[in-house]
Every structure is written in structure tokens, then in C-alpha cells.
Design an enzyme around this catalytic site. Sequence first.
Site, PDB file in Angstrom:
ATOM      1  N   ASP A   1       0.812  -1.217   0.000  1.00  0.00           N
ATOM      2  CA  ASP A   1       0.000   0.000   0.000  1.00  0.00           C
ATOM      3  C   ASP A   1       0.848   1.270   0.000  1.00  0.00           C
ATOM      4  OD1 ASP A   1      -1.945  -1.882   0.348  1.00  0.00           O
ATOM      5  OD2 ASP A   1      -2.893  -0.906   2.075  1.00  0.00           O
ATOM      6  N   ASP A   2       0.209   2.358  -0.405  1.00  0.00           N
ATOM      7  CA  ASP A   2       0.694   3.748  -0.233  1.00  0.00           C
ATOM      8  C   ASP A   2       1.770   4.182  -1.229  1.00  0.00           C
ATOM      9  OD1 ASP A   2      -1.005   3.595   1.882  1.00  0.00           O
ATOM     10  OD2 ASP A   2       0.462   4.041   3.441  1.00  0.00           O
TER      11      ASP A   2
ATOM     12  N   HIS B   1       3.726  -2.099   3.142  1.00  0.00           N
ATOM     13  CA  HIS B   1       3.731  -0.759   2.547  1.00  0.00           C
ATOM     14  C   HIS B   1       5.007  -0.570   1.743  1.00  0.00           C
ATOM     15  CE1 HIS B   1       0.861  -0.441   5.864  1.00  0.00           C
ATOM     16  NE2 HIS B   1       0.272   0.500   5.133  1.00  0.00           N
TER      17      HIS B   1
ATOM     18  N   HIS C   1      -6.044   2.965  -4.005  1.00  0.00           N
ATOM     19  CA  HIS C   1      -5.974   3.192  -2.553  1.00  0.00           C
ATOM     20  C   HIS C   1      -6.331   4.650  -2.247  1.00  0.00           C
ATOM     21  CE1 HIS C   1      -4.929   2.044   1.498  1.00  0.00           C
ATOM     22  NE2 HIS C   1      -3.831   2.763   1.576  1.00  0.00           N
TER      23      HIS C   1
ATOM     24  N   HIS D   1      -5.198   9.295   0.476  1.00  0.00           N
ATOM     25  CA  HIS D   1      -5.224   8.530   1.717  1.00  0.00           C
ATOM     26  C   HIS D   1      -6.223   9.090   2.714  1.00  0.00           C
ATOM     27  CE1 HIS D   1      -3.453   5.826   4.809  1.00  0.00           C
ATOM     28  NE2 HIS D   1      -3.123   5.137   3.739  1.00  0.00           N
TER      29      HIS D   1
HETATM   30 ZN    ZN Z   1      -2.539   3.076   3.307  1.00  0.00          ZN
END
Ligand code: ZN
Length: 496
Positions: A323-324, A465, A374, A378
Site C-alpha cells: 500500500d501507499d 507498505h 488506494h 489517503h
Molecule cells: Zn494506506
Amino acid sequence: MKITERKRHSPWIDVTFTTIVIILTLVAGFLTFLSIKSNAVIETNVNSSPSIIPTKVETIESNYPGIKIVTETSNDSYTPFAIQYPQSIHSTFNEKITFYVNNAKQNYLNTMQNNMLLGLKSAGELNISFETFPHYSGNYSFVMVVANNYGSVRGMTEIRSFHLNPISGEAIEIQDIFYHDQKRLELVSESVRSLLFNDPALKNVLFLEEANINTEPVWENFNNFAITNDEIIFYFPELKLAPQSAGMPITAVPLREIDKVLANSYRDLEIMNSPISNKTDSEPIEDNKITETPPPKNDTTESVENSVESTKNEMKQVALTFDDGPDPMVTTQILETLKKYEAKATFFMLGSRVEYYPEIAKKVKDDGHELGNHTWNHSDLTKASNEKVQSEINRTSSIIEDVTGVKATAFRPPYGAVNKTVRSQTVLPVYLWDVDTLDWKHRNANQLLASVQNKTKNGSIILMHDIHQSTADGLDAVLSYLQSEGFEFVSVSDLN
Ligand code: ZN
């Protein structure tokens, strides 16, 4: 007779002789001036004159999109140097850097020239290097280090930071990070002082009064800094705060420690928009931070459904999710490791980062991994209006498709925060996770494997991540372990 003759010839001889002497002096002076000057402007005449120091200039691409590295080296026996500096497509930034570098080089060459005139024979040395610190806002901090010695005389080491967003060309200043607010800077100054005064390397040698003066809450004191996703690093002049033997005083303040005073674009990505940390300001963020922990019971059904063991397939499966990102360094390294194990994974990307690093997003797609959405920034979608939810999701899907040519096929809400309303805003399947590595919290490569062992079963979805270096560093051990346990690595959509 003699006298007469002298009287007859001497005016001629005297005038001619004097004129010749004057001309010769002028020529000699001019030549000396030229030769000094040609050393000083060596930069612009690298190959045009044989009398100047030969310099090798090379330009290569860096690992950071939009940044080239220029290297200038000279093997001259008296004034050798090795210089490296960044360049971009933005002339304002480029000129600032070259001005700084040329100045440092000229000072060095001039000092050595003077040394030579004084009869000092030992060779000097000049090294200019730099380090790059990326931040998820798109900003790069470049920390230039100038180290020289003038033969027998040891020179000073100087550090100067430069900043650039390679897309917009903007250069942030320290004031931007703290909302141009003097009150906020006072808190930063306190943090820095406490770190400096407790630094074991500076203990007993710190010049207390000087250290206080140089960390007073005035912006100029904090001009030399680098910001990363985790910390802000401040550099203080050598010899100002401590003896030269103690080296360059540097403090790294964790962003989560000064979260309250940071402008939004520079807050820790995982803390930013965290629903819990905004509620209770008085308690330490660390304790009540629950970012991306599994969501409430009624929302876990989906990940449980996805985790149901397949009775048909003998091979155990696991879905690695990142993620991210994307991130130029960390994602690239993760892709290499995945390739080594022929593993396929799912990358839940932030639209804002895909915009900054389109090449990295494309690389993820080219390597055959699944692209996930995603959101753009955020955000906690359960607290957003339907319009906001729509734009966060749709903008991200659009840029992923624009940049990679393929559609995002999975969605993961930030913090795992999802409800019926959020689900109704997208046709993408929502994937959560059942194995949380907590990699954002421990930032420890060795701990990554420990958090996966025991918890991973057939059909598990593992949350990691791709913005933390420790995750990239620890991934090889995780893949090696899971492979030895008989797991096949698939994207979340390919889980049976
Ligand atoms: Zn995230």
C-alpha cells in the site's frame, strides 16, 4: 668626449630601454593575470586551452525520476577534485546548484594558487558530494557536502541543503513546513535542543552557549534540512556548536514527534487523516494510532470470504499486498525481489503518488502485478461526503489507467475504513487483509518475517507498505520463508 658621446646617445637609449621594460612588465603582468584567471574559469573552458587543469565531466541519470547527476573530476597532481551535483529540467534550481558548486571550486583553486605562490608544495583535495532524500509530497531534499583540505591546512566541511519538486520546479523552504508560524518553530527548536543535548556523540563537548544561540527559533538557524517520510534532519555548521573533532552536528527529529506543528503536506502519511489521532491530541500519537488495523467485524466478511481455503487447489496460496506507493526507491527494490521469486503481488497505489512517479507505476504493471486503487490522498472515506469518495476513487482509477494503460482491478480503503455507503460508491471489489505486518510501525527489516510467520495460512492477504525501506529490505526473507512453506504468490484477485 665620453661625456659628449653619452649626452648624444643616452636620451635614445634611456627612452627605448625604459619603454621596453615597461612593455615587458605589462605583458608579464597580463600573462600572470590570464593564467590565474584561466584557472578560475576552468569550468567554462574545460577543453579549450591546454594550459588549464583537465577536467572530466560526465552526466548520468539518477535513481530518482527527473534528476541527473553531474560528475566533474580532475586528476591534477596539485589541485585534484571530485565533484558531484544534481541537475533537473528546471533552470532556476540548476543555476542555484551550479553557482554554489562553482563558488566552492573557485575558492579551492584560488587558495591553492596562493599556496603555490607561497611555496607550499603539498597537494590539496576537494570533494563535493550529495545525498538525496525523497518525500512523498514529491519534494527532494539534496544535501550537498563540501569537504576540502589545502595541502597542510585542513579545511572545513560545509553542508548546504537544496530542495526541488522535479515536476513543478518548486523549491520548498523551511517556513513552508511549519506554516510560516514562529510559534511552531519554537516547538521544533525545543525538540532539536533536547536531541542535541542528549546526543551521546556530543556529550561533554557541546559548546552550551553557542548551541543555544544556533538553535534559537529563528528560521535562518534551520535553513539546512532534509525532509523524509519519517523525519526532518537538521544540519548545523561544523565548529559552531562543538569542536571540529566532534564532526558536523546533525539532528533527526521524527515527524510523529512534531506532528502537531507540521503543515499538512509534510505530515507522516500514516498519521495524516488518521481518524483516531485527530480526536485525542493530548495523548501520544503512537499509543492511539490504529491506522490500517483490521476494521470492525461487519466489514471483515469480505476478507474472510477471500481467505476461505480452496478445497480444489492443492497448492497453498498467499496474496502479498503493498500500500501507499509507488515510491522510486522502495517500490523498485520490491519489484526486484518479487521477480527473483517469480511472485505476483497487488500494489494499492495512491493517485497522488502515481502522478509523481508514473514511471514506477508503469514498471509495476510491466512486471505483471495487479494494480489496486488506494484513493488519491489517503483519506478516511467513512468521514467523507459521497462526492469526495467518488473523486478520491475515480481520480485514482483514471490516473492509473492513463499512466499504465491498464485499469485498477481492486480497491482498498485507507485505514481499512469502509462501510456500506463507501462500498456503494465503487464497482471495484474491496480487499482488506488478515495478516498485518505492522511494517509502518516497527520499520525493522528483521521483524517483517516474524510478523508473517505463524499468522499466514492458505488464502491469506498480507498487508505491507512499499514506502518504507525496511519493508523492501526484509521482503527477501519473507518470500524465501513462504516459498519453503509451499506457498504460491498470487494477486488478491487471483486468490481461489
Ligand atoms: Zn494506506
